[in-house]
Scaffold this motif. Structure first.
Motif, short mmCIF file in Angstrom:
data_model
loop_
_atom_site.label_atom_id
_atom_site.label_comp_id
_atom_site.label_asym_id
_atom_site.label_seq_id
_atom_site.Cartn_x
_atom_site.Cartn_y
_atom_site.Cartn_z
N ASP A 51 -1.15 1.33 -8.55
CA ASP A 51 -1.42 2.46 -7.67
C ASP A 51 -2.45 2.09 -6.61
OD1 ASP A 51 0.36 3.94 -9.17
OD2 ASP A 51 -1.18 5.01 -10.30
N ARG A 52 -3.44 1.30 -6.99
CA ARG A 52 -4.46 0.88 -6.03
C ARG A 52 -3.86 0.01 -4.93
NH1 ARG A 52 -10.18 -1.11 -7.98
NH2 ARG A 52 -10.56 1.10 -7.76
N ARG A 54 -0.71 0.01 -3.98
CA ARG A 54 0.14 0.89 -3.16
C ARG A 54 -0.71 1.71 -2.18
NH1 ARG A 54 4.60 3.57 -7.22
NH2 ARG A 54 5.80 1.66 -7.62
N ALA A 55 -1.84 2.21 -2.65
CA ALA A 55 -2.71 2.99 -1.78
C ALA A 55 -3.26 2.14 -0.63
CB ALA A 55 -3.87 3.60 -2.59
N ASP A 59 3.45 2.86 1.78
CA ASP A 59 4.75 3.06 1.14
C ASP A 59 5.51 1.73 1.03
OD1 ASP A 59 5.70 2.53 3.70
OD2 ASP A 59 6.41 4.57 4.06
#
Length: 137
Positions: A51-52, A54-55, A59
């Motif tokens: 998630d990190r 991706r952030a 996208d």
């Protein structure tokens, strides 16, 4: 009778995959990059991205641009990959990977892996970062 073929590598993280199996699945997808469809390797790598990560990158389309940049492009369509070390400590791991490009060049990367303890991908090994040799994660 045909010899049995190995099962295809996983295209999504699951808690039963080890850090090494996760790394192998991502490297295999990046090697096959445009098979079975264009940018399939990017899609698989994004599925395994933390998630990190991706952030930080955005996208899947932005993630793909990061993999296509000059530092990471050798990962796409590489002809061989060797994990030269994998140091796992609790819910974090760091691997040294050497890929061979179609042109025969050898390029080294450090790959960080993480295993979150909460959220929908709890217990799954994920790619937390990829850095070409000489570049910090």
């Amino acid at each position: 009778m045909r010899p049995s073929e190995p099962p295809p590598p996983s295209s999504a993280p699951t808690p039963d995959l080890t850090a090494e199996a996760t790394l192998s699945a991502v490297l295999a997808a990046l090697a096959a990059h445009d098979r079975p469809s264009p940018d399939h390797g990017v899609a698989v790598a994004y599925a395994f991205a933390s998630d990190r990560m991706r952030a930080a990158l955005g996208d899947e389309r932005a993630f793909g641009r990061a993999l296509h940049n000059a530092l990471n492009a050798p990962l796409l369509g590489h002809v061989a990959a060797q994990v030269t070390s994998l140091d796992e400590r609790g819910d974090a791991a760091r691997a040294a990977v050497e890929v061979t490009t179609t042109g025969g060049d050898s390029v080294r990367y450090t790959v960080a892996l993480v295993r979150p303890d909460r959220g929908p991908r709890r217990g799954c090994w994920l790619i937390g970062g990829i850095a070409r040799e000489g570049v910090d994660l």
